[in-house]
Design an enzyme around this catalytic site. Structure first.
Site, mmCIF file in Angstrom:
data_model
loop_
_atom_site.group_PDB
_atom_site.id
_atom_site.type_symbol
_atom_site.label_atom_id
_atom_site.label_comp_id
_atom_site.label_asym_id
_atom_site.label_seq_id
_atom_site.Cartn_x
_atom_site.Cartn_y
_atom_site.Cartn_z
ATOM 1 N N CYS A 134 85.596 -37.933 28.286
ATOM 2 C CA CYS A 134 86.769 -38.226 29.116
ATOM 3 C C CYS A 134 86.335 -38.132 30.568
ATOM 4 O O CYS A 134 85.944 -37.055 31.039
ATOM 5 C CB CYS A 134 87.893 -37.240 28.820
ATOM 6 N N ASN A 143 96.724 -46.535 25.950
ATOM 7 C CA ASN A 143 96.250 -45.579 24.965
ATOM 8 C C ASN A 143 96.512 -46.076 23.544
ATOM 9 O O ASN A 143 97.301 -47.004 23.336
ATOM 10 C CB ASN A 143 96.953 -44.234 25.168
ATOM 11 N N GLU A 182 92.707 -35.755 24.578
ATOM 12 C CA GLU A 182 93.332 -36.649 25.543
ATOM 13 C C GLU A 182 94.768 -36.979 25.162
ATOM 14 O O GLU A 182 95.070 -37.270 24.000
ATOM 15 C CB GLU A 182 92.529 -37.949 25.666
ATOM 16 N N THR A 194 88.090 -38.677 33.578
ATOM 17 C CA THR A 194 88.947 -37.871 34.450
ATOM 18 C C THR A 194 88.910 -36.409 34.022
ATOM 19 O O THR A 194 88.997 -35.504 34.853
ATOM 20 C CB THR A 194 90.394 -38.387 34.441
ATOM 21 N N GLY A 195 88.760 -36.178 32.705
ATOM 22 C CA GLY A 195 88.643 -34.807 32.213
ATOM 23 C C GLY A 195 87.400 -34.121 32.757
ATOM 24 O O GLY A 195 87.435 -32.956 33.158
ATOM 25 N N ASN A 235 96.298 -33.678 29.377
ATOM 26 C CA ASN A 235 94.967 -33.706 28.776
ATOM 27 C C ASN A 235 94.435 -32.281 28.792
ATOM 28 O O ASN A 235 94.528 -31.586 29.814
ATOM 29 C CB ASN A 235 94.034 -34.616 29.580
ATOM 30 N N CYS A 285 91.433 -44.093 34.213
ATOM 31 C CA CYS A 285 90.493 -43.883 33.109
ATOM 32 C C CYS A 285 89.077 -43.962 33.674
ATOM 33 O O CYS A 285 88.612 -45.046 34.040
ATOM 34 C CB CYS A 285 90.703 -44.937 32.022
ATOM 35 N N ASN A 328 85.904 -43.234 32.336
ATOM 36 C CA ASN A 328 84.896 -43.931 31.547
ATOM 37 C C ASN A 328 85.230 -45.414 31.421
ATOM 38 O O ASN A 328 84.345 -46.270 31.436
ATOM 39 C CB ASN A 328 84.776 -43.304 30.154
ATOM 40 N N HIS A 364 95.719 -32.639 33.888
ATOM 41 C CA HIS A 364 94.707 -31.937 33.096
ATOM 42 C C HIS A 364 94.954 -30.439 33.125
ATOM 43 O O HIS A 364 95.331 -29.874 34.155
ATOM 44 C CB HIS A 364 93.303 -32.217 33.631
#
Length: 282
Positions: free
Chosen positions: A226, A61, A217, A228-229, A199, A70, A72, A167
């Site tokens: 995001c 990060n 994030e 995973t978001g 997140n 991650c 994306n 999350h």
């Protein structure tokens, strides 16, 4: 040190072939991700050798911390290693080792380039102790839906999901574009109930197949997308009965398509784009 700038739906990365490199990656990530005095990115992605997959991915990060997964970024990494033939371009999915296990990516080719990819993101973890989030013992086992949390005068009803990283998802009536995410996001990220930080996503439901969201994030701040978001949002929306198996998550940088049948793996599809190459003089 050569690098490639890439992005997936606006979530941007500095990507490097680190198979023969030894660096202080945390320090380098902080320097390279700086948008004024560095390259500018939401994270640094490293391609590394793996004993159990085609390649291994590390993601740092902008604050130097390391993310478990991650969504994306892994699509960008797949494009990078396949187009450069670091991994074989065969008929089998590309396997990538992460801190959250091995993930399989199906590249979607066009004109000899990987333009999109579909990722098997693993099964969501809904047990609060595994997210992790500190809630009362009677909530153990999960899922925890609409947990009330007052943050700076905003009552947030949070649903907790781990996609390998933690999350918290809030479905709100206020337009996500009007929500003060820059002020509320850091307070949620660092709230005491999240031992590994979190997140934080805010979501408007459009219909059973589409939602609009923004994500703060952990370790990066608000990003344009995001992965995973988006997966956590899709899981939370289905658990509430707001959406069905397939849902498009529209984020400021673009749209990600998520599929989850209510059990088993979550699947994510989205774009991967290369922006430019450069040399970093460390």
């Amino acid at each position: 040190m050569r690098f490639t700038k890439m992005h997936g739906a606006g979530n941007d990365y500095v990507l490097m072939d680190a198979r023969d490199l030894e660096e202080d990656w945390a320090t380098l990530a902080r320097a390279m991700c700086d948008r004024h005095m560095g390259v500018g990115a939401d994270g640094v992605l490293l391609v590394l050798p793996s004993d159990e997959a085609n390649v291994r991915m590390r993601m740092l990060n902008p604050d130097g911390s390391e993310a478990e997964m991650c969504g994306n970024g892994i699509r960008c990494l797949a494009k990078y290693v396949l187009e450069r033939e670091i991994a074989e371009n065969g008929k089998d999915p590309l396997s990538v080792e992460t801190l959250n296990g091995v993930r399989l990516i199906e590249p979607l080719w066009s004109g000899g380039l990987v333009e999109r990819a579909r990722v098997a993101m693993g099964a969501p973890e809904l047990r609060p102790e595994r997210v992790p989030v500190a809630v009362s013992d009677d909530m153990s086992g999960g899922p925890v839906l609409d947990f009330p949390l007052d943050v700076d005068g905003h009552l947030l009803n949070l649903t907790f999901v781990s996609m390998g990283n933690p999350h918290a998802v809030a479905f709100i009536d206020t337009l996500v574009a009007d929500f003060p995410l820059a002020r509320i996001g850091p307070q949620v990220e660092h709230h005491r109930i999240f031992p590994k930080k979190v997140n934080f996503s805010i979501v408007n439901v459009r219909d059973s197949g589409a939602v609009v969201a923004r994500v703060w994030e952990r370790g990066a701040g608000e990003t344009l997308a995001c992965g995973t978001g988006a997966c956590a949002i899709a899981v939370a929306a289905r658990l509430h009965g707001f959406t069905g198996e397939d849902v498009d998550i529209t984020l400021p940088g673009g749209t990600l398509s998520i599929s989850w049948d209510g059990s088993g793996e979550v699947y994510m599809e989205g774009p991967a784009e290369e922006v430019f190459e450069g040399v970093w003089h460390a």
